[in-house]
Every structure is written in C-alpha cells, then in structure tokens.
Write a protein that holds these residues in place. Structure first.
Motif, PDB file in Angstrom:
ATOM      1  N   ASN A 113     -11.908  24.804  32.963  1.00 25.80           N
ATOM      2  CA  ASN A 113     -13.212  24.594  32.315  1.00 25.80           C
ATOM      3  C   ASN A 113     -13.586  25.703  31.339  1.00 25.80           C
ATOM      4  O   ASN A 113     -14.682  26.274  31.400  1.00 25.80           O
ATOM      5  CB  ASN A 113     -14.305  24.431  33.381  1.00 25.80           C
ATOM      6  N   PHE A 143     -16.906  25.469  29.052  1.00 22.80           N
ATOM      7  CA  PHE A 143     -18.168  25.825  29.700  1.00 22.80           C
ATOM      8  C   PHE A 143     -18.493  27.300  29.474  1.00 22.80           C
ATOM      9  O   PHE A 143     -19.676  27.688  29.453  1.00 22.80           O
ATOM     10  CB  PHE A 143     -18.070  25.535  31.202  1.00 22.80           C
ATOM     11  N   LEU A 184     -19.940  22.343  37.679  1.00 22.81           N
ATOM     12  CA  LEU A 184     -20.615  22.857  36.491  1.00 22.81           C
ATOM     13  C   LEU A 184     -21.631  21.900  35.898  1.00 22.81           C
ATOM     14  O   LEU A 184     -22.441  22.306  35.052  1.00 22.81           O
ATOM     15  CB  LEU A 184     -19.561  23.208  35.432  1.00 22.81           C
ATOM     16  N   PRO A 199     -24.752  26.369  30.888  1.00 24.26           N
ATOM     17  CA  PRO A 199     -23.773  27.354  30.401  1.00 24.26           C
ATOM     18  C   PRO A 199     -24.387  28.451  29.548  1.00 24.26           C
ATOM     19  O   PRO A 199     -23.777  29.502  29.338  1.00 24.26           O
ATOM     20  CB  PRO A 199     -22.794  26.500  29.583  1.00 24.26           C
ATOM     21  N   LEU A 234     -18.069  29.781  40.899  1.00 27.18           N
ATOM     22  CA  LEU A 234     -18.148  28.629  40.011  1.00 27.18           C
ATOM     23  C   LEU A 234     -16.786  27.952  39.872  1.00 27.18           C
ATOM     24  O   LEU A 234     -15.745  28.556  40.130  1.00 27.18           O
ATOM     25  CB  LEU A 234     -18.625  29.068  38.625  1.00 27.18           C
TER      26      LEU A 234
END
Length: 505
Positions: free
Chosen positions: A141, A144, A447, A452, A470
């Motif tokens: 990710n 993000f 998320l 973000p 996370l």
C-alpha cells in the motif's frame, strides 16, 4: 532497573513528598526518585530494606510506613502515544515540538528495543533513493503513504538526525547508517530528544484498552503501571497507537493495537509474515546438501505454477536447512505470502540465476572453448571457477554426470543442462517461516478508514495510527524504518494540531 516516567512528582500517583525525599508506594512495592538527564525524571523500583542509594543526593532513609490509595486516573495530557518504537518515539517528538503536552507509554522496560537490533545492530535509519524508487520498494500500500513521505521522507529524516549531531553515511542500494555503525547511537539520540523536550514517559506500563466515547477518543485504561496496579486511566485529547505488528515479538510487538482498533470500529487485515526466509520441501534442502552456501548479488525469481513471474529480486542469498534466506529471499517473501493467502494450494518455485552478469549463450561459448583447449579438466573444476565446489558437484549429479568427468567427454546436451542450471536453478517453495520469525508484519489496521493526510481515524475523532500497526510494509533496506518515522511524525504532528485546534471544545 524499571523506570516509570515523570517530569515532576505531581504527575504520578501515590507520590509522598517529604522535606528531603519523595516516596512512591503501593502494597509492598516501593520506588525512589531518580535522575535522568540531570533532573527529576523518573522513579526506580527498589527492594527492602528501603535505604537511600545515594546519600549525597538524599539525606535520610526511607521508611515503610507511608502509603496512599490509588487514584482513579493519572493526570490528563494533550496527546498520548502508545508504543516506544521508532514510530512512537518520532510521534512523541513531533507532538511535543508542536506544542502539545505529550505522554509516551511503553509496556517494556526499554525504549527503542526493536530499533536497537535493526540493520544487524547498525540501524538502517532510512533509504536515500528518490521518492519514486523508494515507493516502489514499499510493496504494501505505497500510494497510501504518499502524503506522509512527501512531508517527512528520507531527506527530512537525514536532516533530523544530522541536526542532532548524528553523522550518517550512505552505503549500497541507498541504505543509510550512522557513521558509528551502532544502532545504540540512533536509539540514544531519539530517547534523549524525547526527554529533552519534556515528554512524560511511562515504561513498564501496559495499556489494556482505549477509551472512546461518542466517536471521540478520551484516553486509555492501563493494564499495569510498572506492575503497581491495573484499571487506572490516562486521559488524553488525542491518542496515537504505535504498537507495531506481531513480528519479532521478543521486542514487545505482540499485536496489542489490533483489538483496540477493532473496538473503535476499524477492520483488521489478518497479519502475515514478510521480510522472512522461504521454506522448501526439496530433498536436497532437507538433507542439508547445500546448507551454509552463500552467494553475492544473484537474481531470484518467484514463479507461479502457471509460469507467471511474481517477482524478480537481486541480492545476496543463503541456503539454509529449511530453504532460502538472505536479502533476496526476504524481499521475495511478500509475494510468496500474498500468493499463498490468495490460494493456500498454490504451487510456487524459485529460480536462481547464479551468474546474472553472463548470458546463457555466453556460458555455452565459454564451456565450448574450455572443452576444446583444456579437455582433460574435470567438469567440477571448471564449474568451481564460478560457484562453490559443493554446488558444482550437486549440479553435476542433478544432470546425472560424474563431477570428475573430463570436459572433453561432456556432451552438448549435458553442457546445455549445466548452463541452464547455473542460470535458472530450480527450488520448489512451500511457503515462509512463521510470523514470529519474520522481520516485518504484513496486514494490520485496514487503511480504508484511515486518513492518509493525517494518519487519523475516520471513525473516532482524535485517534491516530502510526508504523507497523497499519496495513503497510516494505522491503528490507531502510524502507520500513522510513515508513515508521514518516507515519509517526505525521500522526504526532496531526494529533497535536487536532488538540490545539480544539483546545476550547
């Protein structure tokens, strides 16, 4: 020695201040004030009999007659940081610097424990590659993290440490280390900064749960305060959860933050191992035929049963008694874990190129020339100029020729098989070592409900997350610590801004 933090006695429960000494007592446990960084900063546990340890600082012995009942809660702060790892330390520094009264709680007896063993004990503080390349190495990710990395990325991390007087150096593949080659240099700098800024620190202090009311965080309930008590609450207007994942559990990363996030309405992506060695069911692995052989800068490919190349990694590699390890294997582990999560029955294999700087046709030419010019040399001797002799012997047996066979008698088909084995050595892959053997945790707090731009919860006002708790992770090489510092700085700064903006609410 266990420390329970405080910038002053009034911030702690059960403190009895006399003319020359302060005593903290609960049941049969007693604590003396101690000095950190030249001031009254903490208490240390002592055993009976209770006498002053430093007569020049304390002027009379303690007695066992003082006692106070436990209060229902500790003094409230603006921002509460839970977790004393890299993301938690950076969050505490950012929040306090921004003007918020900050408290950091750590369930262990040492701050920065995982940071202290990172990078082989040298602490790879960041990676100096440009942002696009850096994000390519964040395999979990990365998009993000764009806001966090643009605000406090590698250049800012380097400047942060250099401003504290920590000299850094860049090594291969962009990896950045302290010039001292000691992780303790980095840990000490961060911890000293935390105390110098006046952050209140509680160690040996475990959080049991978060306090969230009407979709707003109110603080946390403590499971224990240096083993003194349970059930105490610590009020805060904002909370940053920086408790890490579940890898390297001996450092305190045991997934504590997951149930707290779930209680606040967040989903959890089931944790899985990344940056972890690969396992193989191959007989030569189980028989330890190649165990201990290491190779520099090979190319490792992970290939699916349908022939799809899942990843191609370059780096050092080591054969072990369970499979493959070393940087190239660790970088590949993310793709193995993801493939097996999607289909537990997936058939995977690794393909190793031991000679990535030479093409297969060039190898054919070299072997043909050797056969013509030095026909009496054994195949094993010739192969040993490129790979360890033990591997050379194994390759010969794998294609069913004698290692002592003279090159003049090597058939063209056997020559081709040897070239292919050197360029595409096949190893079946069954999976990875378990999570507790992993360097990094994949999965974590989903998320979709995290902003973000702030690392803040979309479900509970004043709640923030940072670091490995996370669902973000990266390759080894300084990328994960970069993510930890970056998200920690953003979460701490945003939490302070939230508190100061809502000071009158």
């Amino acid at each position: 020695m266990s420390y329970v933090g405080a910038r002053g006695f009034s911030d702690l429960p059960q403190v009895i201040v006399g003319q020359n000494v302060a005593v903290l007592r609960h049941s049969s446990s007693f604590f003396l004030p101690d000095k950190i960084n030249g001031g009254l900063q903490a208490f240390r546990h002592v055993d009976a009999p209770f006498y002053l340890q430093n007569p020049s600082w304390y002027s009379k012995p303690m007695t066992t007659t003082n006692s106070l009942s436990l209060p229902a809660s500790l003094a409230a702060r603006d921002v509460l940081i839970i977790g004393g790892g890299p993301s938690g330390l950076m969050a505490a520094i950012a929040a306090q610097t921004a003007g918020a009264r900050t408290v950091l709680v750590e369930k262990g007896n040492k701050l920065g424990r995982k940071l202290g063993i990172s990078g082989g004990g040298r602490c790879n503080v960041t990676n100096a590659k440009p942002l696009p390349e850096l994000m390519e190495n964040i395999v979990g990710n990365s998009r993000f993290l764009y806001s966090a990395l643009t605000r406090f990325g590698s250049p800012e991390i380097v400047a942060f440490f250099e401003d504290m007087g920590i000299a850094l150096k860049e090594e291969d593949h962009g990896r950045v280390f302290p010039v001292t080659d000691k992780a303790s240099t980095v840990v000490k700098a961060l911890v000293d900064k935390v105390y110098a800024l006046g952050v209140m620190v509680y160690q040996d202090t475990a959080v049991g749960s978060l306090i969230c009311e009407d979709n707003q965080v109110k603080g946390a309930r403590l499971a224990s305060l240096a083993s003194l008590a349970s059930g105490l609450s610590l009020g805060a207007k904002a909370v940053v959860v920086a408790t890490g994942g579940v890898s390297v559990p001996q450092t305190g990363s045991t997934g504590d933050g997951y149930p707290w996030a779930q209680a606040a309405g967040h989903s959890i992506v089931a944790p899985y191992p990344t940056a972890v060695p690969l396992t193989s069911p191959a007989p030569f692995i189980k028989e330890r035929t190649l165990q201990g052989l290491s190779f520099k800068e090979v190319v490792l490919r992970i290939i699916s049963e349908h022939g799809k190349v899942l990843t191609t990694e370059t780096g050092d590699l080591l054969f072990s008694h369970f499979g493959l390890t070393g940087p190239a294997a660790l970088r590949s582990s993310h793709y193995v874990s993801v493939a097996l999560r999607k289909n537990p029955q997936a058939v995977l294999r690794a393909e190793i190129d031991f000679l990535p700087t030479q093409s297969e046709p060039l190898l054919h030419q070299q072997l043909a020339a050797i056969r013509a010019e030095s026909g009496r040399r054994s195949v094993r001797t010739v192969l040993s100029q490129w790979v360890p002799e033990r591997l050379a012997e194994f390759l010969c047996r794998r294609i069913q020729i004698a290692p002592t066979l003279e090159m003049a008698h090597l058939s063209r088909s056997s020559e081709g098989a040897l070239c292919h084995a050197l360029k595409a050595f096949d190893v079946p892959i069954s999976g990875t070592l378990p999570l507790d053997k992993a360097t990094v945790t994949g999965g974590g707090v989903a998320l979709k409900a995290i902003d973000p731009r702030t690392m803040g919860s979309k479900l509970c006002r004043g709640l923030y997350f940072a670091g490995e708790v996370l669902d973000v992770h990266a390759h080894t090489g300084g990328y994960n610590i970069t993510v930890a510092f970056s998200t920690g700085h953003l979460a701490g700064s945003a939490a302070a801004e939230y508190v100061l903006t809502h000071a009158n609410d």
